[in-house]
Write a protein that holds these residues in place. Structure first.
Motif, mmCIF file in Angstrom:
data_model
loop_
_atom_site.group_PDB
_atom_site.id
_atom_site.type_symbol
_atom_site.label_atom_id
_atom_site.label_comp_id
_atom_site.label_asym_id
_atom_site.label_seq_id
_atom_site.Cartn_x
_atom_site.Cartn_y
_atom_site.Cartn_z
ATOM 1 N N UNK A 108 -3.733 2.682 -11.495
ATOM 2 C CA UNK A 108 -4.587 1.704 -10.823
ATOM 3 C C UNK A 108 -4.727 2.130 -9.363
ATOM 4 N N UNK A 109 -5.367 1.295 -8.559
ATOM 5 C CA UNK A 109 -5.454 1.576 -7.123
ATOM 6 C C UNK A 109 -4.033 1.706 -6.543
ATOM 7 N N UNK A 122 -4.376 11.714 1.933
ATOM 8 C CA UNK A 122 -4.583 10.530 2.788
ATOM 9 C C UNK A 122 -5.811 9.704 2.447
ATOM 10 N N UNK A 123 -6.730 10.273 1.663
ATOM 11 C CA UNK A 123 -7.991 9.565 1.383
ATOM 12 C C UNK A 123 -8.181 9.442 -0.120
ATOM 13 N N UNK A 124 -8.625 8.282 -0.548
ATOM 14 C CA UNK A 124 -8.736 7.964 -1.981
ATOM 15 C C UNK A 124 -10.051 7.227 -2.219
ATOM 16 N N UNK A 125 -10.820 7.688 -3.198
ATOM 17 C CA UNK A 125 -12.081 7.021 -3.550
ATOM 18 C C UNK A 125 -11.936 6.322 -4.888
ATOM 19 N N UNK A 126 -12.407 5.072 -4.952
ATOM 20 C CA UNK A 126 -12.340 4.315 -6.196
ATOM 21 C C UNK A 126 -13.611 3.488 -6.340
ATOM 22 N N UNK A 127 -13.672 2.644 -7.375
ATOM 23 C CA UNK A 127 -14.830 1.763 -7.564
ATOM 24 C C UNK A 127 -14.655 0.518 -6.714
ATOM 25 N N UNK A 128 -13.836 -0.400 -7.226
ATOM 26 C CA UNK A 128 -13.529 -1.620 -6.467
ATOM 27 C C UNK A 128 -12.036 -1.847 -6.511
ATOM 28 N N UNK A 145 -2.665 -4.319 -5.849
ATOM 29 C CA UNK A 145 -3.438 -3.438 -4.947
ATOM 30 C C UNK A 145 -3.332 -3.917 -3.498
ATOM 31 N N UNK A 146 -3.361 -5.237 -3.301
ATOM 32 C CA UNK A 146 -3.368 -5.786 -1.941
ATOM 33 C C UNK A 146 -2.040 -5.521 -1.246
ATOM 34 N N UNK A 147 -0.955 -5.678 -1.985
ATOM 35 C CA UNK A 147 0.384 -5.440 -1.445
ATOM 36 C C UNK A 147 0.545 -3.951 -1.087
ATOM 37 N N UNK A 148 -0.020 -3.082 -1.944
ATOM 38 C CA UNK A 148 0.082 -1.634 -1.695
ATOM 39 C C UNK A 148 -0.685 -1.251 -0.433
#
Length: 306
Positions: A108-109, A122-128, A145-148
């Motif tokens: 997941x994210x 350092x950079x990660x591309x995802x959908x949402x 995801x928010x906690x991460x």
């Protein structure tokens, strides 16, 4: 870069990180749980190609046979795409058990950020991204995801939070945890399938170089948190807000009726919305991922100059 004994970084990705070249991480839940086969594999390979076209090295991330992988081969991507929902959807809480058992996991994210950070990406591309689910004030359903994002210094380029969520509460949660929410060329939080949500972001930034500079400054100051860059879906693929919102309302009601909850919620809602919109939402989903991959690669390239 801390080499973890459970981590396998592909030779290409390891060489790029060591040489200070731009690398962009990609998640694998979108492959196994986000789309049907073979569209999932085609999309994943196309996203990798877009990252290369924009001057960076793609690192698709997953857990295979209990190994944390940063950089997958086309064969490994094909394997995840074919296996689909049979692959565990792996969040932070799943990592230790999946690794100990030698199992597969689609990241997941959250888990993509963890593994990217371990690998020096350092950079990660995802959908949402995930977020605070509608009704969370009673269910406490809030994505890890928010906690991460609060704890792991990786820049996440997305098309906003999926509009199946409570966007206002998602922004409040990020603010509490000190995560900067940036709008790329917009002051308004994009809502995944549509460019507008009615909610404001913290800052509008208009170039990849400025995004890189902001992330770099945070890094230099030792800020532990990540940075969320919300990049609106291209105008041509943006869906009608009323159409998508009514589809979301229907899907949320169906999930409630059928007792769908926890980590099944998002895949259920996305599949239901796809059926209701006759597949338009899937087309939009694919295009916004391509758009985020472009921006992430350009930003990673700028970050390497700093």
């Amino acid at each position: 870069m801390s080499m973890n004994k459970y981590l396998d970084v592909s030779p290409e990705v390891a060489a790029a990180v060591a040489a200070g070249k731009p690398v962009v991480a990609l998640e694998s839940t979108i492959i196994s749980h986000g789309m049907p086969y073979p569209q999932n594999v085609e999309t994943a390979l196309k996203v990798e190609a877009i990252i290369r076209e924009n001057g960076a090295v793609p690192a698709t991330i997953a857990i295979l046979g209990g190994r944390l992988k940063a950089g997958l081969s086309p064969e490994e991507i094909e394997y995840l795409g074919k296996k689909g929902h049979a692959v565990n959807k792996a969040s932070r809480r799943d990592l230790a058990v999946l690794v100990a058992r030698g199992e597969d996991g689609a990241t997941t994210v959250t888990t993509t950020m963890i593994i990217a950070h371990m690998a020096g990406i350092k950079v990660f591309a995802t959908g949402g991204i995930g977020g605070v689910h509608r009704g969370a004030e009673t269910t406490m359903d809030i994505s890890a995801d928010l906690e991460e994002l609060a704890n792991t210094p990786v820049m996440v380029v997305c098309a906003g939070a999926k509009s199946i969520l409570d966007l206002g509460l998602t922004l409040e949660y990020l603010e509490t945890h000190g995560v900067p929410v940036i709008g790329y060329g917009t002051k308004e939080l994009p809502a995944f399938y549509t460019r507008k949500s009615g909610f404001s972001v913290d800052y509008e930034i208009d170039t990849p170089a400025e995004l890189a500079a902001a992330f770099h400054a945070g890094e230099e100051m030792g800020m532990r948190s990540g940075m969320l860059v919300t990049n609106p879906i291209p105008e041509a693929y943006s869906m009608d807000a009323d159409v998508i919102n009514s589809a979301i309302e229907k899907a949320v009601a169906m999930a409630k009726e059928q007792g769908v909850h926890g980590k099944e919620t998002t895949p259920f809602l996305l599949a239901t919305i796809k059926d209701i919109t006759g597949g338009d939402s899937l087309d939009s989903n694919i295009q916004l991922v391509f758009n985020n991959a472009r921006l992430a690669a350009q930003t990673a390239a700028e970050l390497c100059k700093l």
